[in-house]
Motif scaffolding. Sequence first.
Motif, PDB file in Angstrom:
ATOM      1  N   SER A 353      78.012  32.605  49.651  1.00 34.13           N
ATOM      2  CA  SER A 353      78.882  31.501  49.250  1.00 34.13           C
ATOM      3  C   SER A 353      79.862  31.127  50.352  1.00 34.13           C
ATOM      4  CB  SER A 353      79.630  31.851  47.968  1.00 34.13           C
ATOM      5  OG  SER A 353      80.589  32.877  48.211  1.00 34.13           O
ATOM      6  N   LYS A 354      80.201  32.082  51.213  1.00 36.14           N
ATOM      7  CA  LYS A 354      81.137  31.850  52.311  1.00 36.14           C
ATOM      8  C   LYS A 354      80.439  31.612  53.648  1.00 36.14           C
ATOM      9  CE  LYS A 354      84.991  32.420  49.998  1.00 36.14           C
ATOM     10  NZ  LYS A 354      85.959  31.311  49.819  1.00 36.14           N
ATOM     11  N   ASN A 355      79.082  31.499  53.611  1.00 34.96           N
ATOM     12  CA  ASN A 355      78.302  31.261  54.840  1.00 34.96           C
ATOM     13  C   ASN A 355      78.514  32.354  55.877  1.00 34.96           C
ATOM     14  OD1 ASN A 355      77.108  28.797  53.995  1.00 34.96           O
ATOM     15  ND2 ASN A 355      79.033  27.736  54.438  1.00 34.96           N
ATOM     16  N   ILE A 356      78.579  33.596  55.402  1.00 35.85           N
ATOM     17  CA  ILE A 356      78.796  34.730  56.303  1.00 35.85           C
ATOM     18  C   ILE A 356      77.481  35.475  56.508  1.00 35.85           C
ATOM     19  CG2 ILE A 356      79.976  36.943  56.612  1.00 35.85           C
ATOM     20  CD1 ILE A 356      82.324  35.787  55.028  1.00 35.85           C
ATOM     21  N   ASP A 357      77.097  35.642  57.770  1.00 37.69           N
ATOM     22  CA  ASP A 357      75.906  36.400  58.130  1.00 37.69           C
ATOM     23  C   ASP A 357      76.298  37.821  58.504  1.00 37.69           C
ATOM     24  OD1 ASP A 357      74.206  34.203  57.783  1.00 37.69           O
ATOM     25  OD2 ASP A 357      74.603  33.498  59.829  1.00 37.69           O
ATOM     26  N   VAL A 358      75.369  38.762  58.235  1.00 37.30           N
ATOM     27  CA  VAL A 358      75.620  40.172  58.529  1.00 37.30           C
ATOM     28  C   VAL A 358      74.634  40.635  59.595  1.00 37.30           C
ATOM     29  CG1 VAL A 358      75.826  42.496  57.564  1.00 37.30           C
ATOM     30  CG2 VAL A 358      76.367  40.504  56.137  1.00 37.30           C
ATOM     31  N   TYR A 359      75.146  41.394  60.579  1.00 32.56           N
ATOM     32  CA  TYR A 359      74.304  41.883  61.669  1.00 32.56           C
ATOM     33  C   TYR A 359      74.420  43.399  61.772  1.00 32.56           C
ATOM     34  CZ  TYR A 359      74.131  37.012  63.185  1.00 32.56           C
ATOM     35  OH  TYR A 359      73.927  35.652  63.244  1.00 32.56           O
ATOM     36  N   GLU A 360      73.288  44.020  62.108  1.00 30.89           N
ATOM     37  CA  GLU A 360      73.275  45.457  62.375  1.00 30.89           C
ATOM     38  C   GLU A 360      72.596  45.667  63.725  1.00 30.89           C
ATOM     39  OE1 GLU A 360      71.956  49.747  60.374  1.00 30.89           O
ATOM     40  OE2 GLU A 360      71.238  47.868  59.514  1.00 30.89           O
ATOM     41  N   ASN A 361      73.355  46.264  64.649  1.00 28.35           N
ATOM     42  CA  ASN A 361      72.856  46.457  66.021  1.00 28.35           C
ATOM     43  C   ASN A 361      72.405  45.138  66.652  1.00 28.35           C
ATOM     44  OD1 ASN A 361      73.248  49.285  65.845  1.00 28.35           O
ATOM     45  ND2 ASN A 361      71.267  49.507  64.808  1.00 28.35           N
ATOM     46  N   GLY A 362      73.134  44.094  66.358  1.00 27.28           N
ATOM     47  CA  GLY A 362      72.843  42.793  66.950  1.00 27.28           C
ATOM     48  C   GLY A 362      71.770  42.003  66.257  1.00 27.28           C
TER      49      GLY A 362
END
Length: 518
Positions: A353-362
């Motif tokens: 809903s907040k347009n937030i992406d999650v990354y792990e090790n790039g």
Amino acid sequence: MIKFNLKKFSPIPLLLIFAAFLLVFQSCKKSRSDLGAVLYKKTKNKVFKDATPEGLAEVFKQVLVEERKNMTNPNLITAYYEQNDYDPAFVMDHIFNGDVDLTANYFEKVNQHGLDPKMFNADKIKALVDKFQDKKAIKNIDEAYKDIALLEITTANSLINYSNALQYGILSPRKIYQRYFTATKRPDSISMSKIFHITNMKAYLDSIQPKDPQYLALQKALMDGSTAPGLSKEETTRYLVANMERLRWKNKPTQSKYVVVNIPDYRLDVMENGQSVLNMKVCVGEGRNKDRENSLVDYDESDKIDRPFSRETPQLNSVIHSVQVNPVWNIPESIASKEIMVEAAKDPYYLSSKNIDVYENGKKIEDTETINFANAPKDKYEFKQRPGDDNSLGKIKFLFNNKSSVYLHDTPAKEPFNWAMRAVSHGCVRLGDPQGLAQQLFGQGPTFDRIAKAMSEDNPEPTTIAVPSKTAVYITYITCWADSNGIIQFRPDVYGLDIVLYGHLQKFLATNDQLAKL
């Protein structure tokens, strides 16, 4: 490069040249072979008839050692007199024409700057001068030598301290504030050594008086005993002396055009040739004293230790080099762990809903709903918010190099701009009129039109654009100043930095009795 063929020069002319050089060099130094005769002629005290430079030098060395504990810059002063044959230039060149008395008079009036005259030993200097002017006061040659040395050293030390105080301030802001990153010039050996070469004492003392109109306005308010609305006279005085000290610091903009943010005023100005050509409301980092729990009157000794709140906006200066239109927000780890992960643990749809992406090790994680954020390590993931209407940086951010990772930026949260207390951000400065600032930096033309168009797009892409003329930016902290109508404005000490400053200044400040004499 010019080359010399030494074979063409005979040894005798070379010796003559060297001798002439020595003669010129020595003539630049004071000759005091007639020390005793000069002092006797000016004091009418027979004791001085036997005075010699050699006799004075021996006593001078001893007094330098004895007075070391009373000197602020003992190494500089000692080195100067060692290199100049212990020549008492202040005594010989400035006592008998009234210069030293004049200097002491300036020291006595330093309460006009909110400072304690005792710092500069005016009484001690005047008492010694009086001894020289009384032909019976000095009884023997040993006393004469000691008084010459003592007056010389005391005058030099006090004059250096006085000059430093008025031109650079009493304190170094870097030493009292943890988040102070503004280039600030401090006195060095070259600037301090200038006092030994003064020819016209009054002209010099007048030249170092602060002349900034802002300083003079606060000084007048101090001398008039002004009391600000809602403040006691004591607290008003402390506001004034704290901000006068800030104005003495050599950290002011020198550029013809610059951007300045005053944290306690929650305001940004674009200054050009001394005039504000754009101003706007801003929101700054949340502060430790936002509820005014501490004041300049009611606090204890421990309050002078700077304990910045984690979200406070730092004081700094830098240069705006580019803007990012429709920026991606690389969410800091502190915000991610304390806020984003907490919300994501409560609501599996929060991130999308907040347009937030999650990354792990790039690498971007496509299905974030499978992550148990409640138990996940705080530093395992990186979070980035895509451009858009909900992006916490808004539609544009202004970039400048700094160690605190702060910048000026737009914001979708407009409501706080209507609040009186706007210390609400995580540390960056939110702008009330970001497009207006962009127009000031880029001017009217195709580049600004491109920026304005990109800021209005529904499906924006991040774009970085270099500023055509890099513009200085100063983030400052000033709680008291004169406005364009000459009215002294006061603002709450939202970060408690006045309290820290006043705590360190206390021992240097004029007493209430001294201020009452203004």
